[in-house]
Design a protein around this motif. Structure first.
Motif, PDB file in Angstrom:
ATOM      1  N   THR A 262      33.673  42.743  89.285  1.00 26.88           N
ATOM      2  CA  THR A 262      33.219  42.670  87.889  1.00 26.88           C
ATOM      3  C   THR A 262      32.201  43.788  87.662  1.00 26.88           C
ATOM      4  O   THR A 262      31.693  44.388  88.620  1.00 26.88           O
ATOM      5  CB  THR A 262      32.538  41.329  87.615  1.00 26.88           C
ATOM      6  OG1 THR A 262      31.381  41.243  88.445  1.00 26.88           O
ATOM      7  CG2 THR A 262      33.469  40.164  87.912  1.00 26.88           C
ATOM      8  N   ASP A 263      31.904  44.046  86.398  1.00 31.20           N
ATOM      9  CA  ASP A 263      30.934  45.099  86.066  1.00 31.20           C
ATOM     10  C   ASP A 263      29.604  44.841  86.761  1.00 31.20           C
ATOM     11  O   ASP A 263      28.981  45.754  87.301  1.00 31.20           O
ATOM     12  CB  ASP A 263      30.713  45.154  84.547  1.00 31.20           C
ATOM     13  CG  ASP A 263      31.952  45.727  83.856  1.00 31.20           C
ATOM     14  OD1 ASP A 263      32.865  46.181  84.582  1.00 31.20           O
ATOM     15  OD2 ASP A 263      32.017  45.686  82.618  1.00 31.20           O
ATOM     16  N   GLU A 285      36.962  54.914  88.814  1.00 33.47           N
ATOM     17  CA  GLU A 285      37.907  53.805  88.725  1.00 33.47           C
ATOM     18  C   GLU A 285      39.266  54.295  89.231  1.00 33.47           C
ATOM     19  O   GLU A 285      39.718  55.378  88.873  1.00 33.47           O
ATOM     20  CB  GLU A 285      38.044  53.335  87.278  1.00 33.47           C
ATOM     21  CG  GLU A 285      38.929  52.120  87.176  1.00 33.47           C
ATOM     22  CD  GLU A 285      38.871  51.481  85.807  1.00 33.47           C
ATOM     23  OE1 GLU A 285      38.701  52.220  84.824  1.00 33.47           O
ATOM     24  OE2 GLU A 285      39.000  50.243  85.741  1.00 33.47           O
TER      25      GLU A 285
END
Ligand SMILES: Nc1ncnc2c1ncn2[C@@H]1O[C@H](COP(=O)(O)OP(=O)(O)OP(=O)(O)O)[C@@H](O)[C@H]1O
Ligand SMILES: [Mg+2]
Lengths: 305, 236
Positions: A262-263, A285
């Motif tokens: 998750t962030d 990413e």
């Protein structure tokens, strides 16, 4: 009655000692286009032959439309249209005569021949002997034959095999239109992920006789979701530090990978690295393509794009 | 079953199969026309007691091997319609029982050979009349001599049907069929239990019907076995 049009349990086929199909549990729901994906020799055709009653399972059961194939094979086949491997046809007969030879067995009205001919756009060539047809036309005739009995389920084994790009496109559009226009459920096998990706709603992946994935195409795509790649100085130390701080990451080829983080997790990891005085060169990413997932799932040797 | 036969007849369209059905009896009658044409005086003096009986006997001499070789080719051609493009998988994934599909093929060969025998009857009558053997045709004897060898050859028909359908490579059924035909030409001296002797209708009781009954029973037995074998086997 079960919600599945096709449901197999522990379906197994042995040739000699090798299990070419090994405990396969297929589940196909109504109205789906089920992409049956697997590399060459995975057992797709063998599975399909068992579904059509052409081969006897060594073990396991097959239920279609809630009926056991061992007990009600003909009632099941009544509702199934199929095309297995290469197209079957009688070369000395015209397209119309080919369809007529099947039509009398199915006992459907003669008008159905014109309907299926127009669906596959062979009306113009209906009076020519099929031996003079191109492969694409033969394949379309095969589809027309499969559609003749107004099937509720269409089982197509590599229907685009050997077709040129425009033939493939045409076949794909034809397949995609079936559930919409006629409410037909479709099982279509392929060894090309891109092809399945472009038409299927559900995917079953088979390799070496085993099903290794069976879910919606979205689920498969989600697996393709990102991982974060970190490039730092002294990767190994960084990775150990992260581990001792409770962050599990992957160390691959001098890069650290955070899988489906998750962030907040990513932020915390970066922060932790900064606090421990590592230099962070890049945070990227990385999207895995469906192909990479397929390769990962089927093992490297199975890869064919 | 009617639908299966209808489908089978559609499939043999434009194949040489129907041509063969005509060619067989035409060949036999044609050769006898030549035979009687060339040796008219000698043969008519030989058979002067019973001209028609003589002609029918000569016809049978040729018709037995013709039936055997004919059924070999016919069964192979019929099976090959499906083998050629692997149409078995399409045919057998239709809602028709495997047994009926097999029975349909066997029945088709039977019907076609039956038609050939019928043509042989007609052809022989025409030849006899052209040879001025008179209108006193021994029709019952003629029918017997045309149909009995065929019925007595049923085991051979059943065996060839089985071989032709269960093997994709037709070299094997064709070889057994040709060998069978050749051996049958010397079969009149064989012991009575040998099926290849039966089409000649000779046995120690001197009752042709025994050969016929043996043929039909054995033939149906082989048909039954092959039916079971076919329905159990995986489709190629
Ligand atoms: N009748 C048979 N006897 C022995 N082995 C067989 C038989 N049929 C198939 N196989 C083997 O089973 C395996 C699976 O074959 P199958 O045709 O089901 O694969 P597939 O997934 O359809 O592959 P492809 O993409 O090449 O069509 C192969 O290794 C094949 O050699
Ligand atoms: Mg295959």
């Amino acid at each position: 009655m079960s919600e599945f049009i096709i449901e197999t349990k522990n379906l197994t086929k042995k040739f000699g000692a090798t299990r070419v199909v090994n405990h396969v549990d297929l589940k196909v729901k109504k109205g789906e286009i089920y992409g049956f994906l697997g590399p060459n020799g995975a057992g797709k055709t063998t599975t399909i032959r068992m579904l059509l009653g052409l081969a006897r399972p060594s073990k396991g059961s097959i239920h279609m439309f809630g009926k056991d194939i061992r007990k009600e094979k003909l009632a099941i086949l009544r509702k199934v249209g199929s095309l297995v491997e290469y197209p079957s046809y009688y070369g000395h007969l015209t397209a119309r005569e080919n369809l007529e030879a099947v039509r009398v067995l199915l006992d459907v009205p003669k008008s159905r021949i014109d309907e299926v001919l127009s669906i596959v756009r062979l009306t113009k060539d209906a009076k020519r002997p099929v031996k003079g047809f191109s492969l694409g036309m033969k394949q379309r005739l095969g589809i027309a034959t499969a559609l003749l009995g107004n099937p509720e389920l269409l089982i197509l084994d590599e229907p685009t095999n050997g077709l040129d790009p425009s033939g493939i496109l045409e076949m794909r559009e034809l397949i995609k239109s079936m559930p919409k226009e006629h409410g037909i459920t479709i099982v279509v096998s392929s060894h090309l992920l891109s092809e399945v990706d472009q038409m299927a709603t559900q995917v079953g992946i088979i390799t070496k006789g085993r099903i290794i994935f069976q879910d919606s195409i979205q689920k498969l795509r989600e697996q393709a979701s990102s991982s974060i790649k970190l490039t730092v100085n002294d990767v190994e130390a960084a990775w150990k530090t992260l581990l001792s701080n409770g962050y599990t990451t992957d160390l691959v080829q001098n890069n650290i990978y955070i899988d489906r983080g998750t962030d907040d997790q990513v932020a915390a990891i970066v922060k932790s690295l900064v606090e421990h005085d590592f230099s962070i060169y890049r945070v990227e990413e990385q999207k895995k393509s469906l192909e990479e997932i397929f390769l990962e799932l089927t093992g490297k040797e199975g890869g064919l794009l | 079953m009617t639908r299966i036969m209808l489908s089978e007849f559609i499939k043999i369209k434009r194949k040489l199969i129907l041509f063969l059905v005509v060619l067989g009896p035409l060949g036999v009658v044609g050769l006898q026309a030549v035979n009687f044409g060339l040796r008219y005086d000698w043969l008519t003096s030989q058979y002067k007691e019973d001209l028609w009986g003589g002609l029918i006997g000569e016809v049978t001499m040729l018709s037995v091997p013709t039936i055997l070789i004919g059924l070999t080719i016919l069964t192979s051609m019929i099976a090959n319609i499906e083998h050629q493009t692997n149409a078995w998988k399409q045919l057998l994934s239709l809602p028709v029982s495997k047994m009926k599909v097999f029975a349909g093929k066997a029945l088709l060969s039977f019907v076609l050979l039956f038609m050939a025998c019928l043509l042989l009857v007609v052809g022989t009558i025409i030849l006899g009349i052209s040879l001025k053997f008179g209108a006193n045709i021994p029709i019952l004897y003629l029918l017997k001599m045309c149909f009995f060898p065929f019925l007595a050859a049923m085991p051979f028909l059943a065996l060839q049907t089985w071989l032709a359908i269960s093997m994709k490579n037709q070299a094997i059924p064709l070889t057994t069929g040709i060998l069978g035909t050749i051996v049958s030409m010397y079969a009149t001296g064989f012991p009575d239990w040998m099926p290849l002797k039966w089409p000649w209708l000779v046995n120690e009781w001197e009752k042709p019907i025994y050969s016929v009954l043996l043929g039909i029973v054995t033939g149906l037995g082989i048909n039954l076995l092959s039916l079971i074998d076919f329905s159990r086997r995986d489709v190629k």
